[in-house]
Design an enzyme around this catalytic site. Structure first.
Site, mmCIF file in Angstrom:
data_model
loop_
_atom_site.group_PDB
_atom_site.id
_atom_site.type_symbol
_atom_site.label_atom_id
_atom_site.label_comp_id
_atom_site.label_asym_id
_atom_site.label_seq_id
_atom_site.Cartn_x
_atom_site.Cartn_y
_atom_site.Cartn_z
ATOM 1 N N ARG A 102 19.233 -18.658 24.776
ATOM 2 C CA ARG A 102 19.014 -17.202 24.795
ATOM 3 C C ARG A 102 17.512 -16.926 24.782
ATOM 4 N NH1 ARG A 102 21.562 -13.376 20.195
ATOM 5 N NH2 ARG A 102 19.891 -14.339 18.959
ATOM 6 N N ASP A 156 13.875 -14.701 25.156
ATOM 7 C CA ASP A 156 13.326 -13.446 24.656
ATOM 8 C C ASP A 156 12.931 -12.523 25.794
ATOM 9 O OD1 ASP A 156 13.588 -14.256 22.031
ATOM 10 O OD2 ASP A 156 11.514 -14.938 21.843
ATOM 11 N N TYR A 169 11.377 -26.421 29.170
ATOM 12 C CA TYR A 169 10.592 -25.223 29.440
ATOM 13 C C TYR A 169 9.225 -25.608 29.994
ATOM 14 C CZ TYR A 169 13.762 -22.152 26.790
ATOM 15 O OH TYR A 169 14.837 -21.429 26.353
ATOM 16 N N ARG A 221 6.828 -20.703 22.337
ATOM 17 C CA ARG A 221 5.644 -19.845 22.416
ATOM 18 C C ARG A 221 4.740 -20.041 21.205
ATOM 19 N NH1 ARG A 221 8.199 -14.301 22.794
ATOM 20 N NH2 ARG A 221 6.027 -13.614 22.670
#
Length: 282
Positions: free
Chosen positions: A67, A69, A130, A217
């Protein structure tokens, strides 16, 4: 970002005339409020479920691998849904094309396939991958890459960032880099974290069994402090002993982050993987 699905419990195994579908999903997250449904906001899940219900003429509920952001992108997101087999058989050869006709231009479904009943997009995943893109060029990101590449105002030492990244590998409690969720573990296995420079482009590649909320992040934010020379390469790994989020770790902007791939085991191992993952998260 987070790997948690919108609901804690996965969808039930197909039965009674249901078939489980595996969807490949891509999106430009710039104008989207993340994956999960939210009232009065555009989200990936909301757009997809509405489009699927319109095309299939039945309610559809998606379970997602990771999920993301608000503002985060994906080229290799994976989701699953259970639909009536008769509906799938009717739409099998044309579902992708029909979805293209009703989805907004910032959300796409490149492929839909029938999956084994034991396939679970969330709990069956072995790893998520990622990529975070930055440029420290004076002129900022190229116009055609402005959506997925963050312009950084200061020159970065990518070699120092890479040294810091390698010290974070392995299984740790990443609480210092996560926004804690009630009842959710922050223990993760970081399989890879690499920093590379090509001309003015700095790329951070991160792979793990799963990531907790804002973890990628935050890792990038810590590496940026090293790259700017404000912290030594040992500093990010020194935060691993903390049990709460570190307030001195910045969170990198969402627009540079893209989910590029999700790995799954062979079909015969899907059920076992889902059981192990579900027990570990509990």
């Amino acid at each position: 970002m987070s790997t948690a699905a919108p609901h804690d419990e996965p969808a039930p195994d197909p039965g009674g005339g249901l078939v489980r579908l595996r969807l490949q999903v891509a999106y430009d997250g710039t104008a989207l409020s993340g994956w999960a449904r939210q009232p009065a906001r555009r989200t990936v899940q909301g757009e997809l479920e509405e489009a699927l219900a319109r095309v299939l003429r039945c309610p559809v509920e998606l379970t997602v691998a990771g999920r993301t952001d608000a503002g985060v992108h994906a080229t290799g997101q994976v989701a699953h849904a259970d639909v009536p087999r008769a509906v799938w058989e009717e739409q099998r050869g044309r579902l992708v094309r029909r979805l293209r006709g009703v989805l907004p231009p910032d959300v796409a479904v490149p492929a839909v396939d029938e999956a084994p009943p034991d396939f679970d997009a969330r709990f069956g995943a072995l790893a998520r991958h990622y990529v975070y893109r930055l440029t420290d060029a004076d002129g900022g990101p190229p116009p055609l890459r402005r959506a997925d590449t963050v312009g950084w105002p200061r020159r970065l030492d990518a070699a120092a960032m890479d040294r810091a990244a390698r010290l974070l590998l392995g299984e740790h409690d990443f609480a210092a880099f996560c926004r804690r969720r009630e009842g959710a573990t922050t223990i993760r296995t970081l399989l890879a974290l690499d920093v590379a420079r090509e001309d003015d482009l700095v790329t951070v590649s991160a792979s793990a069994d799963a990531f907790c909320h804002s973890m990628v992040r935050s890792l990038v934010g810590a590496l940026l402090a090293v790259g700017e020379g404000r912290r030594p390469p040992e500093w990010p790994a020194g935060l691993l002993g903390r049990t709460e989020r570190a307030g001195d770790v910045g969170v990198a902007p969402p627009g540079g982050l893209t989910l590029v791939r999700v790995d799954y085991p062979a079909d015969v191992d899907l059920a076992a993987r889902a059981r192990v993952t579900r027990a570990r998260r509990a």
